[in-house]
Design a protein around this motif. Sequence first.
Motif, PDB file in Angstrom:
ATOM      1  N   PRO A  94       0.799  -1.228   0.000  1.00 24.85           N
ATOM      2  CA  PRO A  94       0.000   0.000   0.000  1.00 24.85           C
ATOM      3  C   PRO A  94       0.828   1.272   0.000  1.00 24.85           C
ATOM      4  O   PRO A  94       0.335   2.326  -0.412  1.00 24.85           O
ATOM      5  CB  PRO A  94      -0.844  -0.124   1.271  1.00 24.85           C
TER       6      PRO A  94
ATOM      7  N   SER B 176       0.882   5.712  -1.581  1.00 25.45           N
ATOM      8  CA  SER B 176       0.992   6.869  -0.703  1.00 25.45           C
ATOM      9  C   SER B 176       1.066   8.144  -1.533  1.00 25.45           C
ATOM     10  O   SER B 176       1.817   8.244  -2.503  1.00 25.45           O
ATOM     11  CB  SER B 176       2.246   6.746   0.165  1.00 25.45           C
TER      12      SER B 176
ATOM     13  N   GLU C 119      -4.714  -0.030   7.216  1.00 22.92           N
ATOM     14  CA  GLU C 119      -3.575   0.462   6.451  1.00 22.92           C
ATOM     15  C   GLU C 119      -3.495  -0.130   5.048  1.00 22.92           C
ATOM     16  O   GLU C 119      -3.000   0.526   4.130  1.00 22.92           O
ATOM     17  CB  GLU C 119      -2.263   0.157   7.185  1.00 22.92           C
ATOM     18  N   ASP C 120      -3.957  -1.338   4.868  1.00 18.96           N
ATOM     19  CA  ASP C 120      -3.752  -2.035   3.601  1.00 18.96           C
ATOM     20  C   ASP C 120      -4.744  -1.588   2.530  1.00 18.96           C
ATOM     21  O   ASP C 120      -5.777  -0.984   2.820  1.00 18.96           O
ATOM     22  CB  ASP C 120      -3.855  -3.549   3.804  1.00 18.96           C
TER      23      ASP C 120
ATOM     24  N   ASP D 198      -9.052   7.597   0.343  1.00 14.96           N
ATOM     25  CA  ASP D 198      -8.488   7.346   1.664  1.00 14.96           C
ATOM     26  C   ASP D 198      -9.616   6.835   2.548  1.00 14.96           C
ATOM     27  O   ASP D 198     -10.460   7.599   3.001  1.00 14.96           O
ATOM     28  CB  ASP D 198      -7.880   8.626   2.231  1.00 14.96           C
TER      29      ASP D 198
ATOM     30  N   GLY E 290      -6.815   3.714   4.903  1.00 17.48           N
ATOM     31  CA  GLY E 290      -5.886   3.079   3.995  1.00 17.48           C
ATOM     32  C   GLY E 290      -6.353   3.317   2.573  1.00 17.48           C
ATOM     33  O   GLY E 290      -7.502   3.696   2.340  1.00 17.48           O
TER      34      GLY E 290
END
Length: 265
Positions: A171, A175, A208-209, A245, A248
């Motif tokens: 991931p 970013s 997060e993933d 978003d 994640g």
Amino acid sequence: MRTLAVIALAGLMWPFAAGAQTCPPRPQETVRAAEAIDGDTLRLEDGRIVRLVSVLAPKAEPGARADAARRLADTARSALAEAVVGRDLGLAITGQKQDRHGRFLAHAFVDSDPDRWLQRDIVAKGLAWAYALEDNYRCVGSLLDAEAGARAARVGLWATDLGAIADGGRPRQLSGRTGRFAIVEGRVLSVGERPRRTYLNFGTNWSEDFTVYVDRGDCARFDTADIALKGLAGRRVRVRGWILDDRGPAIHMTNPEQLEIVDAR
């Protein structure tokens, strides 16, 4: 092996209900192009702005890819201008007629020739990505075929970092990409079904993933296309759309044209 589906939902296809299975669509109006605003947007001599539906040409962007993006954006605009300015174009509306900016959303054909489908030509040259929206997804399967050829030949954007397909298992590659179009490939580790959504999870840390989600109201489209979302667990897939978003990086998938199954079973 790739699984693609084209869905005929007549209620969304005005004024393309008759002969709705025809791809590319038949031109319905003849106009004249005056200017290429960018690689996927035209100004007509009558003043209207036409956004070429189902293709997305590179645009200038900040960051590490800025130089490549600017060069490709200029190349795409110049190529579009050379192909159409001062020439007749046939237009076909296959879904929502205008976007929120008042631009007309259409497929375009040089000299109104069905064999000179502008979207297919620019995707085949690597000057645009194919993409699908909830209310405009007709003939995207044909554009994905053209895109695959350009990617294999490494032409246009596919010869640069802009053509990099992100790894759904990493991931951090996404970013800073929130709000931008991306193609992401990876293995679906699990599928979560909730009352409002179905989630395709590409990792085990859901905060997060990378995740793909389908709202409950859109699931019927996948059923119609014989794609069992729950059965995607363990499969390697490629998805495309705008990065959101959502605890994640995530992609909201509204129709099967955003999904390719890339492993063989």
